[in-house]
Write a protein that holds these residues in place. Structure first.
Motif, mmCIF file in Angstrom:
data_model
loop_
_atom_site.group_PDB
_atom_site.id
_atom_site.type_symbol
_atom_site.label_atom_id
_atom_site.label_comp_id
_atom_site.label_asym_id
_atom_site.label_seq_id
_atom_site.Cartn_x
_atom_site.Cartn_y
_atom_site.Cartn_z
ATOM 1 N N ARG A 19 7.683 8.610 -7.132
ATOM 2 C CA ARG A 19 7.459 7.370 -7.632
ATOM 3 C C ARG A 19 8.720 6.682 -8.236
ATOM 4 N N TRP A 20 9.196 5.674 -8.094
ATOM 5 C CA TRP A 20 10.163 4.820 -8.738
ATOM 6 C C TRP A 20 9.850 3.419 -9.472
ATOM 7 N N LYS A 21 10.299 3.093 -10.314
ATOM 8 C CA LYS A 21 9.874 1.669 -10.901
ATOM 9 C C LYS A 21 11.074 0.783 -10.799
ATOM 10 N N ASN A 24 7.854 -3.247 -10.442
ATOM 11 C CA ASN A 24 6.480 -2.487 -10.329
ATOM 12 C C ASN A 24 7.029 -1.191 -9.838
ATOM 13 N N TRP A 25 5.784 -0.246 -9.980
ATOM 14 C CA TRP A 25 5.982 1.140 -9.322
ATOM 15 C C TRP A 25 5.905 1.181 -7.913
ATOM 16 N N SER A 27 5.989 3.835 -4.315
ATOM 17 C CA SER A 27 5.783 5.397 -4.089
ATOM 18 C C SER A 27 5.696 5.620 -2.668
#
Length: 122
Positions: A19-21, A24-25, A27
């Motif tokens: 996951r990375w933001k 927003n997140w 994934s």
């Protein structure tokens, strides 16, 4: 960007999520069989993983070419996957079309250490 990952292993399955933001997140999740298999010669998996040259833009007229070495990787057979990425937000408007696409393939490979060889500008 803020990043997180989950790696859950049972006797017969792996559940892996990255996951990375940005705003927003985003994934990418893969559920795979927990039995690694060698890569079949001349397969799509071999084509994707067995590239030993890398390239990166230096300027608008120059590119850096470098060698990458690693042993052949094993693959975990994919059982299911989920991709929740706003490609336009993360990579720019030119990639926004990917929000509506279905991937042609999804792999989970057992990676290794790699060796990056000195490069040259081309």
């Amino acid at each position: 960007m803020s990043m997180q990952h989950t790696w859950l292993s049972s006797a017969d399955q792996l559940h892996v999520e990255y996951r990375w933001k940005k705003k927003n997140w985003n994934s990418v999740k893969v559920m795979a069989a927990n039995v690694p298999k060698g890569i079949t010669p001349n397969s799509e998996e071999e084509f994707i993983t067995e590239h030993y040259w890398g390239y990166t833009k230096v300027t608008s007229e120059k590119t850096s070419e470098y060698g990458v070495e690693h042993p052949k990787w094993d693959m975990y057979p994919t059982l299911d996957y989920e991709i929740n990425v706003d490609f336009g937000d993360v990579y720019g408007a030119g990639f926004e079309f990917l929000n509506k696409e279905t991937p042609k393939s999804v792999f989970l490979a057992e990676g290794s250490e790699i060796e990056v060889k000195a490069g040259r500008v081309i």
